[in-house]
Enzyme design. Structure first.
Site, PDB file in Angstrom:
ATOM      1  N   ASP A 240     130.711  48.215 -16.055  1.00  0.00           N
ATOM      2  CA  ASP A 240     130.747  49.167 -14.953  1.00  0.00           C
ATOM      3  C   ASP A 240     130.669  50.563 -15.563  1.00  0.00           C
ATOM      4  O   ASP A 240     130.859  50.756 -16.771  1.00  0.00           O
ATOM      5  CB  ASP A 240     132.009  48.984 -14.112  1.00  0.00           C
ATOM      6  CG  ASP A 240     131.795  49.413 -12.663  1.00  0.00           C
ATOM      7  OD1 ASP A 240     130.886  50.223 -12.394  1.00  0.00           O
ATOM      8  OD2 ASP A 240     132.535  48.939 -11.785  1.00  0.00           O
ATOM      9  N   GLU A 447     137.060  55.782   3.376  1.00  0.00           N
ATOM     10  CA  GLU A 447     137.321  54.572   2.598  1.00  0.00           C
ATOM     11  C   GLU A 447     136.096  54.290   1.747  1.00  0.00           C
ATOM     12  O   GLU A 447     134.959  54.391   2.200  1.00  0.00           O
ATOM     13  CB  GLU A 447     137.649  53.376   3.491  1.00  0.00           C
ATOM     14  CG  GLU A 447     136.557  52.965   4.453  1.00  0.00           C
ATOM     15  CD  GLU A 447     136.877  51.671   5.191  1.00  0.00           C
ATOM     16  OE1 GLU A 447     137.847  50.969   4.835  1.00  0.00           O
ATOM     17  OE2 GLU A 447     136.140  51.351   6.141  1.00  0.00           O
TER      18      GLU A 447
END
Length: 696
Positions: A240, A447
């Site tokens: 990542d 979010e």
């Protein structure tokens, strides 16, 4: 693909054999430079395609992944992934012709996200297909297979992320150690990844930011052994983004960038999204790694590039900008939005009839951002709920009144005004209407992923299930007018609907429905289409019974472990117009598989999702509640029809405390229904699931 992979690997070995150590090391960074003397073009590995080609300009914006999960439709995911691959190829072709090899313009898509949405606070839960390993695996396999295609070359390369046991907290992810039992790892967190590797042959796997039981996920001997030795993964592994920097800045598993680079490479990380692998040559000089270690990863990466057609003619070379964001792809986005909308309650007001004036109110009524979700492209046209309802209402001679009502988080619309300065307008519109469509919720600013180099300004985790700002206050005031309120929620996760479930005439969950979401909503509200989505996550009454967010145990989490008393709307639940019911269900063993015959009855033509759940009543290792083991979206016709399923031996397995998966019992409760077999679904649904005992 085995023959093609062998061909590509040999070509990669020959090419890499001509490179210098410095050249090989340079190719292990996500932004790989050209090697002109070997005719190797520059290539940027980073591209996104969660629900459409993302961050690369105009593309079809499909509903967010959580909404696709609500469709319970692998065929839909397959068709969407095919469009994504087509548009990705077309954009790659056009950019390459113009020597544009920037980020988000390659053919290696870092999608799908098959992490398990274990806790409703997780901001990135919207990127997943929900909380169930089986549903996630079926949708993920369909997506990966279609994205990669079945030709000689990969149409695009998929990436299963984030491996593994990763679902927040976002603000701790660069230093967090997820502690999980081997049972939970094998039973919940790994099955979808296993399916994408073994069934879909995903070309890439991305490691997570966090540690798992002490090991950094991007340098984990435990995870790499599972991935390459147990599952036989043949593709490449990518970190990542900037996760390797966390090794020494957050996790403390390395002292500096050189040690971090060596640790990651030694433990299977081929490609670095970030810049830590700039230290690979120093790691060689310090004898922490060898040139052969770098060569092995470089060969894997060029195997992928050859499989994508580097230096070859492919069947997709003629795709162009005219193949992007077509009328057909927008129609598919509309279909997906319709299938993902979940009707949570309805006192009979829907579909709307005999309505002359309709008010549309709320901060998300005309909010384009709430259509998208995160990791999105740019649509050529957006239809918000307000616009969709206005378009459909005009055809029917229905007057639409609009009011913002309130901002999503701010307490006033005009900064010089008093708080709640749009409430009186909203009340006036409601009182002048036959019904109210109130559109509340969240968007990607509230979010999503933690702020980092690639997503400045985006929201992270939620701290509660409550709607922010004065949205709940607005809902209460409108409900008190006595006018029927149709609540529409746009969000990527569960929100608190306790008050709404008692005071609204209907509730519809749109999720983040994509660019055509407003038209899909209007089609359902006015009855052009019946709702058919099912919840891919549990809506809880309260967070209190759940373990702390940082606790990765499954206790009280997801439908398989939650107590029914804390469930407001269950996984697998969703109403439609009319009534579809299971009349009978029976099974017959055929060896270790169970043939299940279900007799169905519908009172009108409709679509609905038939679900099969299994509970091993003997095994002490079986989750406390039944688990989804099969499902099928059906086109129902008025009258009776049959549906046949074959449950394989794996459907009856459970996982013991040591992570061993096996069939432990001989007596199984098998349930068939248009919802789960739980107590709360039976209270809410028009018809209940029917269960029978299958005993070997």
């Amino acid at each position: 693909m085995a023959r093609e992979r062998e061909w590509a690997r040999k070509k990669a070995e020959a090419l890499v054999g001509k490179m210098t150590l410095k050249e090989k090391a340079s190719q292990l960074l996500f932004s790989a430079p050209a090697i002109p003397r070997l005719s190797v073009p520059e290539y940027n590995w980073w591209n996104e395609a969660l629900h459409g080609v993302a961050r690369a300009g105009t593309a079809t914006v499909f509903p967010q992944a959580i909404a696709l999960g609500a469709s319970f439709d692998p065929d839909l995911l397959s068709r969407i992934a095919s469009v994504i691959a087509t548009e990705g190829r077309a954009k790659y072709n056009e950019a390459s012709k113009r020597s544009d090899r920037d980020i988000y313009k390659g053919l290696t898509f870092w999608s799908p996200n098959v992490n398990i949405f274990r806790d409703p606070r997780w901001g990135r839960g919207q990127e997943t297909y929900g909380e169930d390993p089986y549903l996630t695996s079926r949708l993920g396999v369909a997506f990966v297979k279609s994205l990669q295609g079945d030709g000689r070359f990969l149409k695009a390369a998929a990436c299963a992320k984030h491996f593994a046991v990763h679902s927040g907290p976002e603000d701790l992810r660069h230093s967090f150690n997820a502690e999980a039992s081997i049972k939970d790892i094998e039973e919940t967190y790994l099955p979808a990844f296993k399916a994408l590797v073994e069934e879909a042959d995903t070309e890439a796997v991305m490691g997570a930011y966090n540690r798992l039981n002490g090991e950094a996920c991007c340098a984990s001997a435990f995870l790499q052994d599972i991935l390459r030795n147990r599952w036989g993964f043949q593709g490449h592994f990518v970190s990542d983004c900037w996760a390797l920097r966390d090794f020494y800045q957050g996790h403390g598993v390395a002292k500096n960038a050189t040690e971090a680079a060596a640790l990651a490479l030694k433990l299977g990380c081929d490609l670095n999204c970030g810049c830590t692998y700039e230290s690979l040559l120093d790691a060689v000089r310090r004898h922490l790694i060898t040139e052969e270690d770098i060569t092995a990863s470089c060969v894997r990466l060029f195997t992928t590039r050859y499989l994508l057609g580097m230096g070859e003619k492919t069947e997709w070379d003629d795709l162009s900008i005219t193949d992007v964001d077509t009328a057909q792809s927008r129609e598919l986005s509309l279909e997906a939005a319709r299938k993902g909308i979940v009707l949570l309650c309805n006192d009979g007001i829907l579909p709307l009839v005999n309505v002359r004036t309709l008010s549309v109110i709320g901060p998300n009524a005309d909010n384009r951002v709430a259509l998208q979700g995160n990791y999105h492209g740019t649509a050529s046209r957006y239809i918000t709920p307000l616009e969709g309802i206005e378009d459909e209402a005009e055809k029917r001679g229905v007057r639409v009144l609009y009011s913002l009502g309130c901002r999503m988080t701010d307490l006033r619309d005009e900064h010089l005004a008093k708080e709640d300065d749009r409430f009186s307008e909203a009340l006036a519109a409601a009182e002048a209407s036959d019904a109210v469509v109130l559109v509340l919720g969240l968007d990607e600013t509230l979010e999503g992923e933690q702020h980092d180099n690639s997503n400045f300004g985006w929201g992270a985790d939620k701290t509660s299930l409550a709607l922010p700002g004065h949205q709940e206050k607005l809902l209460t005031l409108l409900a008190e007018t006595g006018k029927p309120v149709i609540l529409v929620i746009e969000a990527g996760s569960a929100v608190d609907l306790s008050y709404a479930s008692e005071h609204c005439a209907a509730i519809l969950d749109l999720w983040y429905p994509g660019a055509m979401g407003g038209k899909a909503l209007a089609d359902i509200i006015f009855g052009n289409v019946s709702p058919s989505g099912k919840l891919p996550v549990t809506f809880y009454r309260s967070l209190d019974p759940l373990p702390p967010y940082t606790d990765y145990s499954m206790n009280e989490r997801t439908y398989r472990y939650a107590s029914s008393a804390n469930v407001l709307f269950p996984f697998g639940f969703g109403l439609t117009y009319g009534k579809a019911e299971v009349v009978s269900a029976e099974g017959r063993w055929e060896g270790d598989s169970l043939s299940v015959k279900v007799l169905l009855r519908a009172d009108r033509d409709m679509e609905d999702v038939l679900q099969i759940y299994v509970k091993d009543t003997d095994s002490p290792y079986s989750p406390p509640n039944a688990s989804l083991r099969a499902f099928r979206r059906l086109e129902m016709h008025e009258g009776e029809q049959e549906a046949l399923f074959t449950l394989p031996p794996e459907a009856f397995e459970s996982v013991d405390a040591e992570g061993r998966r096996a069939v432990y019992g001989s007596r199984f409760s098998v349930s068939a229904g248009f919802c789960g077999p739980d107590e709360r679904s039976a209270q809410l649904a028009v018809s209940s699931a029917i269960s029978f005992i299958a005993e070997k």
